[in-house]
Write a protein that holds these residues in place. Structure first.
Motif, PDB file in Angstrom:
ATOM      1  N   GLN A 257       0.852  -1.185   0.000  1.00 56.86           N
ATOM      2  CA  GLN A 257       0.000   0.000   0.000  1.00 56.86           C
ATOM      3  C   GLN A 257       0.884   1.229   0.000  1.00 56.86           C
ATOM      4  O   GLN A 257       1.740   1.375   0.889  1.00 56.86           O
TER       5      GLN A 257
ATOM      6  N   ARG B   7       1.828   5.147   0.517  1.00 53.97           N
ATOM      7  CA  ARG B   7       1.371   6.125   1.506  1.00 53.97           C
ATOM      8  C   ARG B   7       0.693   7.289   0.786  1.00 53.97           C
ATOM      9  O   ARG B   7       0.930   7.507  -0.395  1.00 53.97           O
TER      10      ARG B   7
ATOM     11  N   GLN C   4       2.804   9.519  -1.295  1.00 52.83           N
ATOM     12  CA  GLN C   4       3.303   8.848  -2.502  1.00 52.83           C
ATOM     13  C   GLN C   4       2.191   8.850  -3.554  1.00 52.83           C
ATOM     14  O   GLN C   4       2.437   9.071  -4.737  1.00 52.83           O
TER      15      GLN C   4
ATOM     16  N   GLY D 153      14.419   8.952   2.952  1.00 52.00           N
ATOM     17  CA  GLY D 153      13.789   7.910   3.753  1.00 52.00           C
ATOM     18  C   GLY D 153      12.271   7.892   3.639  1.00 52.00           C
ATOM     19  O   GLY D 153      11.605   7.101   4.297  1.00 52.00           O
ATOM     20  N   ALA D 154      11.703   8.747   2.788  1.00 51.72           N
ATOM     21  CA  ALA D 154      10.240   8.809   2.705  1.00 51.72           C
ATOM     22  C   ALA D 154       9.690   7.814   1.680  1.00 51.72           C
ATOM     23  O   ALA D 154       8.480   7.669   1.556  1.00 51.72           O
ATOM     24  N   GLY D 155      10.589   7.140   0.930  1.00 50.69           N
ATOM     25  CA  GLY D 155      10.110   6.094   0.029  1.00 50.69           C
ATOM     26  C   GLY D 155      10.044   6.503  -1.428  1.00 50.69           C
ATOM     27  O   GLY D 155       9.050   6.242  -2.107  1.00 50.69           O
ATOM     28  N   LYS D 156      11.133   7.069  -1.916  1.00 48.05           N
ATOM     29  CA  LYS D 156      11.156   7.442  -3.340  1.00 48.05           C
ATOM     30  C   LYS D 156      11.228   6.198  -4.220  1.00 48.05           C
ATOM     31  O   LYS D 156      10.671   6.162  -5.300  1.00 48.05           O
ATOM     32  N   THR D 157      11.919   5.178  -3.708  1.00 47.03           N
ATOM     33  CA  THR D 157      12.069   3.966  -4.509  1.00 47.03           C
ATOM     34  C   THR D 157      10.706   3.372  -4.832  1.00 47.03           C
ATOM     35  O   THR D 157      10.430   3.014  -5.985  1.00 47.03           O
ATOM     36  N   LEU D 158       9.841   3.301  -3.821  1.00 46.92           N
ATOM     37  CA  LEU D 158       8.513   2.722  -4.071  1.00 46.92           C
ATOM     38  C   LEU D 158       7.707   3.594  -5.040  1.00 46.92           C
ATOM     39  O   LEU D 158       6.911   3.083  -5.825  1.00 46.92           O
TER      40      LEU D 158
ATOM     41  N   TRP E 130       8.626  -5.312  -3.738  1.00 47.64           N
ATOM     42  CA  TRP E 130       7.323  -4.647  -3.816  1.00 47.64           C
ATOM     43  C   TRP E 130       6.468  -5.096  -4.998  1.00 47.64           C
ATOM     44  O   TRP E 130       5.260  -4.864  -5.007  1.00 47.64           O
TER      45      TRP E 130
ATOM     46  N   ARG F 223      20.149  10.021   6.969  1.00 46.84           N
ATOM     47  CA  ARG F 223      20.591   8.720   7.497  1.00 46.84           C
ATOM     48  C   ARG F 223      19.835   8.343   8.756  1.00 46.84           C
ATOM     49  O   ARG F 223      19.731   7.179   9.104  1.00 46.84           O
TER      50      ARG F 223
ATOM     51  N   ARG G 110      15.161   7.532   8.766  1.00 45.82           N
ATOM     52  CA  ARG G 110      14.469   6.263   8.574  1.00 45.82           C
ATOM     53  C   ARG G 110      14.599   5.355   9.798  1.00 45.82           C
ATOM     54  O   ARG G 110      14.396   4.149   9.699  1.00 45.82           O
TER      55      ARG G 110
ATOM     56  N   ARG H  62      21.094  -2.256   1.229  1.00 48.14           N
ATOM     57  CA  ARG H  62      20.401  -1.339   2.113  1.00 48.14           C
ATOM     58  C   ARG H  62      19.250  -2.055   2.818  1.00 48.14           C
ATOM     59  O   ARG H  62      18.561  -1.482   3.620  1.00 48.14           O
TER      60      ARG H  62
HETATM   61  N1  ATP Z   1       4.366   2.686   1.319  1.00 43.69           N
HETATM   62  C1  ATP Z   1       5.291   2.128   2.078  1.00 43.69           C
HETATM   63  N2  ATP Z   1       4.963   1.171   2.945  1.00 43.69           N
HETATM   64  C2  ATP Z   1       5.889   0.599   3.735  1.00 43.69           C
HETATM   65  N3  ATP Z   1       7.205   0.921   3.737  1.00 43.69           N
HETATM   66  C3  ATP Z   1       7.593   1.883   2.904  1.00 43.69           C
HETATM   67  C4  ATP Z   1       6.664   2.541   2.027  1.00 43.69           C
HETATM   68  N4  ATP Z   1       7.354   3.449   1.311  1.00 43.69           N
HETATM   69  C5  ATP Z   1       8.635   3.348   1.711  1.00 43.69           C
HETATM   70  N5  ATP Z   1       8.789   2.432   2.658  1.00 43.69           N
HETATM   71  C6  ATP Z   1      10.040   2.059   3.344  1.00 43.69           C
HETATM   72  O1  ATP Z   1      10.700   3.253   3.758  1.00 43.69           O
HETATM   73  C7  ATP Z   1      12.119   3.067   3.703  1.00 43.69           C
HETATM   74  C8  ATP Z   1      12.777   4.192   2.940  1.00 43.69           C
HETATM   75  O2  ATP Z   1      12.471   4.079   1.567  1.00 43.69           O
HETATM   76  P1  ATP Z   1      13.513   4.479   0.423  1.00 43.69           P
HETATM   77  O3  ATP Z   1      14.802   3.797   0.596  1.00 43.69           O
HETATM   78  O4  ATP Z   1      12.816   4.352  -0.876  1.00 43.69           O
HETATM   79  O5  ATP Z   1      13.676   6.000   0.791  1.00 43.69           O
HETATM   80  P2  ATP Z   1      14.292   7.147  -0.086  1.00 43.69           P
HETATM   81  O6  ATP Z   1      13.264   8.206  -0.121  1.00 43.69           O
HETATM   82  O7  ATP Z   1      14.776   6.613  -1.395  1.00 43.69           O
HETATM   83  O8  ATP Z   1      15.507   7.596   0.820  1.00 43.69           O
HETATM   84  P3  ATP Z   1      16.978   8.175   0.420  1.00 43.69           P
HETATM   85  O9  ATP Z   1      16.750   9.515  -0.189  1.00 43.69           O
HETATM   86  O10 ATP Z   1      17.660   8.280   1.734  1.00 43.69           O
HETATM   87  O11 ATP Z   1      17.586   7.169  -0.507  1.00 43.69           O
HETATM   88  C9  ATP Z   1      12.381   1.720   3.069  1.00 43.69           C
HETATM   89  O12 ATP Z   1      12.690   0.782   4.091  1.00 43.69           O
HETATM   90  C10 ATP Z   1      11.050   1.378   2.412  1.00 43.69           C
HETATM   91  O13 ATP Z   1      10.848   0.005   2.338  1.00 43.69           O
END
Ligand code: ATP
Length: 856
Positions: free
Chosen positions: A359, A361, A364, A387-392, A425, A689, A692, A799
């Protein structure tokens, strides 16, 4: 109007009230009275120089109607420093207040497009959602947010579908006064020309497209544009415009509801005994049905009369950047890029969807809805805190487009991370996710795929090995549905140019935590990638527990008399001064005290130093492990794994190689002893750092971020400059002038004059180079360095918590010792936690079982 940072000690250089946090959308006319407008990342001392590039000035000036810069009565010039802040044009109340102004949260300056938003207003949330679309956030502190309406921000607004009347209506709705006429004119002028022309890729050919044929005719009269046209004829291509239909983004509640409804329907059909083989063995149940539903919706809408026409002409694919730059900078007609991926029958579909339990957020979802708002994929940049979840976000975008995706990252380490996240994911077939870095060159299958590579790999201009060249040809020879560009703020603009030149993609998604750059090329991102589509609010995310709450403090460490005398004798701003301030014995003591204090609280501490000499001296003196650019991959893994799982290792020292891409959710405290001049970006990334932190949702939990600063040295100036971005995100830096109880700390180092003087001698004997910042070849872009020399065939540090077993080191062979650090050596020798002992036993058991199976 920007709130100042908190300072509990004297002499803190508070950032200017008019400081500009981001170079992106800063009209040059504002910079004249800014205290400092550059990022300082260049590492020089030219903080007063105007960084505003000429072309950008011209654009802004072109869009600056005289009414926008409203000249009110001039006052007699004053020699004091504060009265300029109270000039009449800074006055937000130059129109009569509306009778119900207390319900409305906005103050709009007629002078410069600045908008102040009251966060305590009942309509704050709605106003914020609107403002983030049309204006550039400058500062978002607890009670007040400050935004600027600029041409770039209005371009972003138009490209996410807002019209002039939407913008004017909502400005009027939220404003406490009548919206100044200058602002209305400005919005009118800018929106009139934006969003009219698109760049479209069809069958590997590029077209400039518009619904208005006269705009294209006008473009073709421009010699630069007409020179890029492929066809010689004067005719335009004309075809029916496709309808735009809504789309459900995977991972949202709506998608889950649809899936549930589809599953329910299927159950009912089965109960009626109807044949339905399609989904019976589909792990992701409603996915097909979900697709059917959106297709149905689409077809239904397609039945409507399609009366709109779209006109286009083809341009030379090799020269798209010329066209983009010319349209953006010279003609003020920025090209938007949109991809109607559901209508693309040419490129094969990628079998990918988010796992049903994923799911995304709400923020996102907001960000992605800006990208997919009209059912197509708009190119642009999404800004979310570390750490807010850009990858997802990138993965969900890929699952929405469902065509071949290319992800570009800054290092091999982060490429490995992306692959793991894709597999975690989404349900993508692992064979369809291919890594292409200097030491992992997977084969790209002809079907639709996800390719993850480094920027350096695709932009390399030297001769490639045969295999690499073949892969590169495959990359440049096909059309990509989506290109995800990670960490867009750190990649040199030239690299972007080469990437976007070489790889043909229908849509681009840039991801970053801070739109702060070390060069003046931030404006280029606007046409190389697209406008900023969304920027999240750091403070809000931390209040909601998505990222950790952090207490920030600057600790002032007085210089000892000997060190300060030597400091004053050294040349103005050289490396020696920097080394003396970093090696100040009082700073070492403060570091020792804070480590001890936080370790006893149960925190895991990371100490950052950009200077390698200081890093080693501190770490070895305090008997802590450390990692810097030359540390081998195996040793890095060992140190990081111990930090995560070994209770005996609660503190590690990292050089700037740890600034990005390290996922250490155990870390809860960060101490910075030496840093790179005034880099706001580095400060934000380092803070990332600990954002998260795993424990972030524990009752009353706080992470800690300390900057140790030697008093009365250059460090003080740079420190306040570095904090500028975070202060604008609402972080308050406390100043600690004395650490209570430090004198009584048992075993405190450098209490004896003899020790201090021998340290001073050592520092003085160091060459000038020892004071320099660490230089890492290729920095973030050097795969070889990131992966280390000794294990070059293996993927880098992971990571992911799930992969930590492989970080334990000694997986296939005995641990080899490469480093001289005593604590690092100790870690290598033994002192392993039960976790590592168990890992080793398991490994040994597996090895024996494998041998037995082979009959050895
Ligand atoms: N919707 C979600 N539900 C659960 N966990 C999430 C969700 N989105 C992100 N996360 C978790 O939050 C953590 C940080 O995500 P991610 O590594 O993508 O951050 P980032 O924004 O790329 O950070 P950075 O800029 O430091 O690289 C990860 O452990 C990821 O699994």
């Amino acid at each position: 109007m920007a709130p100042k940072r908190k300072a509990s000690g004297p002499g803190v250089a508070a950032p200017s009230a008019k400081r500009i946090a981001s170079g992106v959308n800063t009209p040059a006319s504002l910079s004249s009275d800014d205290e400092y407008s550059d990022d300082g990342d260049a590492g020089d001392f030219s903080e007063h120089e105007s960084a505003a590039p000429q072309k950008y000035d011209q654009v802004v000036q072109k869009f600056q109607p005289s009414t926008y810069v409203k000249q009110t009565s001039s006052r007699a010039p004053s020699n004091d420093t504060a009265s300029r802040l109270f000039k009449p044009q800074h006055d937000y109340v130059n129109e009569a207040l509306k009778p119900d102004h207390h319900l409305r949260p906005l103050w709009i300056s007629a002078h410069n497009g600045r908008v102040v938003l009251e966060t305590f207003s009942p309509s704050f949330k709605q106003a914020q959602n609107f403002l983030i679309n049309i204006a550039e956030p400058q500062s978002r502190t607890t009670n007040m947010h400050e935004y600027t309406i600029s041409p770039h921000s209005l371009f972003a607004a138009v490209s996410v579908g807002l019209t002039e009347s939407d913008i004017v209506r909502q400005l009027d709705l939220f404003s406490k006064t009548q919206v100044p006429q200058g602002i209305l004119d400005f919005v009118h002028q800018v929106t009139e020309s934006f969003g009219k022309v698109r760049l479209v890729l069809k069958n590997n050919r590029y077209f400039v497209e518009s619904n208005d044929a006269s705009v294209l005719q006008m473009l073709l009269r421009d010699p630069v544009i007409s020179a890029t046209r492929v066809e010689q004829s004067d005719e335009l291509h004309t075809e029916k415009a496709a309808k735009m239909t809504g789309l459900v983004i995977p991972g949202t509640k709506e998608a889950a509801d649809n899936r549930e409804a589809a599953a329910h329907q299927q159950q009912q059909r089965q109960a009626r005994g109807e044949d339905d083989e399609e989904d019976s063995d589909d792990e992701y149940g409603g996915r097909e049905a979900e697709k059917d539903m959106s297709d149905l919706l689409r077809e239904e809408e397609d039945d409507d009369d399609e009366i709109d026409q779209v006109h286009s002409f083809e341009i030379d694919g090799e020269r798209i950047q010329v066209v983009q730059e010319h349209c953006n900078v010279k003609l003020n007609l920025p090209l938007t890029e949109e991809y109607d991926f559901r209508a693309d029958m040419q490129n094969p579909n990628l079998d990918i969807d988010l796992r049903p339990n994923t799911q995304i957020r709400y923020y996102q979802e907001h960000a992605l809805s800006k990208m997919f708002g009209n059912g197509r994929a708009r190119s642009g940049i999404i800004v979310l805190p570390c750490g807010a979840g850009k990858t997802l976000v990138g993965i969900t975008a890929s699952c929405t487009v469902k065509k071949s995706v290319i992800v570009l990252c800054t290092s091999a380490m982060s490429a490995g991370q992306w692959k793991m996240e894709f597999l975690k994911w989404s349900n993508v077939n692992p064979d369809d996710v291919v890594i292409f870095t200097s030491n992992e060159k997977g084969r790209i299958p002809p079907r639709a795929t996800v390719v993850i590579c480094t920027y350096s790999m695709v932009t390399q201009s030297t001769r490639r090995a045969h295999d690499s060249q073949k892969t590169m040809d495959q990359i440049t020879g096909r059309e990509w549905g989506l290109m995800v560009l990670d960490e867009v703020h750190v990649v040199p603009a030239e690299m972007f140019r080469r990437v976007t030149e070489r790889i043909r993609t229908h849509s681009k998604l840039g991801l970053t935590a801070t739109l702060l750059r070390e060069d003046d090329k931030i404006k280029d991102l606007n046409f190389l990638i697209g406008p900023k589509l969304y920027e999240a609010n750091w403070l809000q995310l931390s209040e909601e527990g998505h990222i950790a709450r952090v207490q920030c403090a600057e600790v002032w460490c007085p210089m000892t008399a000997d060190f300060y005398t030597e400091y004053l004798k050294s040349p103005g701003s050289g490396n020696r001064r920097s080394l003396l301030s970093t090696m100040n014995p009082r700073k070492i003591q403060a570091c020792q005290f804070l480590i001890d204090f936080h370790e006893r609280r149960g925190d895991k501490v990371i100490v950052f130093s950009d200077n390698v000499y200081a890093l080693k001296q501190y770490a070895e003196g305090l008997k802590k492990p450390y990692i810097y650019g030359d540390t081998s991959q195996r040793e890095r893994e060992l140190v990081l794994a111990n930090f995560q799982h070994n209770d005996a290792v609660s503190t590690i020292f990292l050089s700037k190689i740890g600034d990005t891409s390290l996922d250490l959710p155990e870390a809860t405290c960060l101490i910075q002893i030496s840093s790179h001049y005034g880099s706001r970006r580095q400060e934000a990334q380092r803070l990332g750092r600990i954002l998260r932190a795993k424990r972030r949702n524990d009752e009353g939990f706080n992470a800690f971020f300390y900057s140790l600063v030697s008093k009365d040295t250059n460090e003080m100036y740079y420190s306040s400059k570095r904090q500028a971005f975070l202060v604008d995100q609402g972080y308050a830096f406390k100043v600690i002038t004395h650490l209570n109880g430090i004198e009584r700390m048992p075993g405190l180092m450098f209490t004896q004059p003899v020790d201090r003087s021998s340290l001073l001698q050592d520092v003085v004997l160091q060459s000038e180079l020892a004071g320099a910042e660490e230089k890492i070849d290729g920095d973030l872009f050097s795969d070889r360095r990131v992966l280390g020399r000794h294990n070059s065939r293996k993927p880098g540090v992971k990571r992911q918590a799930g992969t930590l077993s492989s970080l334990a080191g000694g997986e296939d062979m005995a641990y080899l010792e490469y480093n001289r650090g005593s604590r690092n050596k100790e870690l290598a020798k033994g002192g392993k936690s039960t976790f590592f002992k168990k890992e080793e036993r398991d490994r040994e058991r597996r090895r024996k079982a494998a041998k037995a199976a082979r009959g050895e």
